[in-house]
Design a protein around this motif. Sequence first.
Motif, PDB file in Angstrom:
ATOM      1  N   THR A   1       0.916  -1.416   0.045  1.00 17.79           N
ATOM      2  CA  THR A   1      -0.093  -0.048  -0.015  1.00 17.79           C
ATOM      3  C   THR A   1       0.894   1.057  -0.085  1.00 17.79           C
ATOM      4  O   THR A   1       0.635   2.384  -0.701  1.00 17.79           O
ATOM      5  CB  THR A   1      -0.982   0.018   1.326  1.00 17.79           C
ATOM      6  N   ALA A   2       1.995   1.033   0.828  1.00 17.69           N
ATOM      7  CA  ALA A   2       2.747   2.354   0.952  1.00 17.69           C
ATOM      8  C   ALA A   2       3.559   2.653  -0.658  1.00 17.69           C
ATOM      9  O   ALA A   2       3.607   4.003  -0.716  1.00 17.69           O
ATOM     10  CB  ALA A   2       3.854   2.146   2.012  1.00 17.69           C
ATOM     11  N   ARG A   3       3.963   1.618  -1.191  1.00 14.87           N
ATOM     12  CA  ARG A   3       4.646   1.720  -2.454  1.00 14.87           C
ATOM     13  C   ARG A   3       3.626   2.614  -3.437  1.00 14.87           C
ATOM     14  O   ARG A   3       4.062   3.482  -4.189  1.00 14.87           O
ATOM     15  CB  ARG A   3       4.992   0.476  -3.113  1.00 14.87           C
ATOM     16  N   ASN A   4       2.435   2.203  -3.312  1.00  8.77           N
ATOM     17  CA  ASN A   4       1.357   2.845  -4.501  1.00  8.77           C
ATOM     18  C   ASN A   4       0.748   3.880  -3.987  1.00  8.77           C
ATOM     19  O   ASN A   4      -0.188   4.333  -4.489  1.00  8.77           O
ATOM     20  CB  ASN A   4       0.523   1.407  -4.637  1.00  8.77           C
ATOM     21  N   THR A   5       1.150   4.501  -2.794  1.00  7.74           N
ATOM     22  CA  THR A   5       0.626   5.717  -2.356  1.00  7.74           C
ATOM     23  C   THR A   5       1.427   6.994  -2.449  1.00  7.74           C
ATOM     24  O   THR A   5       2.530   6.940  -1.779  1.00  7.74           O
ATOM     25  CB  THR A   5      -0.016   5.585  -0.781  1.00  7.74           C
ATOM     26  N   VAL A   6       1.027   8.034  -3.077  1.00  2.45           N
ATOM     27  CA  VAL A   6       1.682   9.430  -2.962  1.00  2.45           C
ATOM     28  C   VAL A   6       0.904  10.380  -2.287  1.00  2.45           C
ATOM     29  O   VAL A   6      -0.240  10.663  -2.310  1.00  2.45           O
ATOM     30  CB  VAL A   6       2.086   9.719  -4.393  1.00  2.45           C
ATOM     31  N   VAL A   7       1.743  10.815  -1.447  1.00  5.97           N
ATOM     32  CA  VAL A   7       0.987  12.072  -0.610  1.00  5.97           C
ATOM     33  C   VAL A   7       1.800  13.428  -0.950  1.00  5.97           C
ATOM     34  O   VAL A   7       2.873  13.537  -0.725  1.00  5.97           O
ATOM     35  CB  VAL A   7       0.911  11.635   0.894  1.00  5.97           C
ATOM     36  N   VAL A   8       0.859  14.253  -1.459  1.00  2.00           N
ATOM     37  CA  VAL A   8       1.434  15.635  -1.706  1.00  2.00           C
ATOM     38  C   VAL A   8       0.833  16.547  -0.592  1.00  2.00           C
ATOM     39  O   VAL A   8      -0.263  16.594  -0.271  1.00  2.00           O
ATOM     40  CB  VAL A   8       1.030  16.183  -3.031  1.00  2.00           C
ATOM     41  N   VAL A   9       1.891  17.288   0.012  1.00  3.77           N
ATOM     42  CA  VAL A   9       1.401  18.080   1.224  1.00  3.77           C
ATOM     43  C   VAL A   9       1.566  19.365   0.676  1.00  3.77           C
ATOM     44  O   VAL A   9       2.586  20.107   0.201  1.00  3.77           O
ATOM     45  CB  VAL A   9       2.317  18.143   2.586  1.00  3.77           C
TER      46      VAL A   9
END
Length: 402
Positions: free
Chosen positions: A152-160
């Motif tokens: 899940t972490a590999r496939n998740t991008v978070v932009v802040v």
Amino acid sequence: MTKRIIIAGSGFAGLWAAISAQRAITLADQESDIEVLMVSPSPHLAIRPRLYEQSLENMNPDLSPLLNAIGVKHIAGIVEYIDENKQEVQIKESDGKNTIIAYDRFILATGSTAFLPNIPGLFQYAFNVSDLAGAKELEQHLKGLAQKPFSTARNTVVVVGGGLTGIETVTEMPERLRNILGSNDNLRIVLIDSSKEIGNAMGNTAATVVQEAFTEMGIEGKANVVVTALDSSGVTLSNGEKIESDTIIWTAGMRAHPLTAQISGEKDHLGRVLGDSFLHAPAAKNIFVTGDTVKAATDEHGNFTVMSCQHALSLGRVAGHNAAAELVGLPSHAYSQPKYVTCLDLGAWGALFTEGWDRQVRIVRDEAKKVKQEINTVWIYPPAPDREAAFAIANPDYIIVQ
Ligand SMILES: Cc1cc2nc3c(=O)[nH]c(=O)nc-3n(C[C@H](O)[C@H](O)[C@H](O)COP(=O)(O)OP(=O)(O)OC[C@H]3O[C@@H](n4cnc5c(N)ncnc54)[C@H](O)[C@@H]3O)c2cc1C
């Protein structure tokens, strides 16, 4: 040479300040009397407005042929100290040598840097697209995801950060990640923003367009929350939520380059020097401030420059012209840039073009994307190394956006 103009920075403002100053000196036929000297780590122009894009090709064009053609000297190094009283700058050259050089006029064009507040794990775990080094690091990291097993972490991008940079970065991600991971499955792209709704930075009407693009591309917008911590497994938000992610990109806030602190006079909350209409730093003799280092009035209706390429290109021309004009006896030119537009890239959805400070939506999707591509690949690039052609568009009242 009897006189010298030193320009710190070879970004958009520094480059156009150099061309404009040399143009004014040439107009006055005083090339043999006045030297224009640019100082920056290398004679290249980092195309910062494109650093959110998936390919980083041609993001750092070499300015040397152009500087040679117009007769501007370059020193590779950084300005470390400005002595306003002695009218000298201390330069750390790239080979480590310290040099002190006197100026008759100094132009500060050292831009801005990402603002990183004191949040646990931020320095260690967040990527940025604020400078070329940061964008390259992110690119390497994203490409490396393809070698990792699914998680899940590999496939998740978070932009802040839901400002313009954050929106452009996050809307590029669905396609960028798909190209790297080779699949559309189980991708999660999230934008975190402290404002009350996604797209708020663009105003109400434009926000609706941004939200439509998010929905169509499957991007999750989380408004009204802030990041409280980052660690190797992801981010924690102020509402207690934890998002597992290998890729967290920080775009929340910029600050003027720290050299502004060495210039006497008032600064704004971003650290920019409050410039007068000729872009002098009013409390510092013979110093001009330009680009992201200055806050200046754009019109007589209470609008001020924002940290943008759009303003830096004009601010540079005006500061360069005025620095030279004062030395050669030409009239100075007051800065004014009443027209304000924004062209926001929205990834595969297209783009959004607005006019005015209230950001009236003019064109969207493919039509706006064509304008964005024209801006990003033509308008903001340096001119060809042709002295006359460069001078022809370096006058201080030259307007890029009609
Ligand atoms: C991802 C992203 C997207 C953006 N999108 C847009 C957009 O769509 N539209 C828009 O108008 N703007 C956009 N911007 C903002 C725009 O890029 C900046 O406002 C612009 O680059 C400012 O120009 P500048 O010349 O003031 O500074 P910069 O372009 O930052 O140049 C600063 C120069 O100073 C040099 N320097 C630094 N320290 C020193 C030192 N101590 N001594 C000497 N030289 C030094 C640097 O090497 C560089 O050459 C975006 C920015 C980013 C990061």
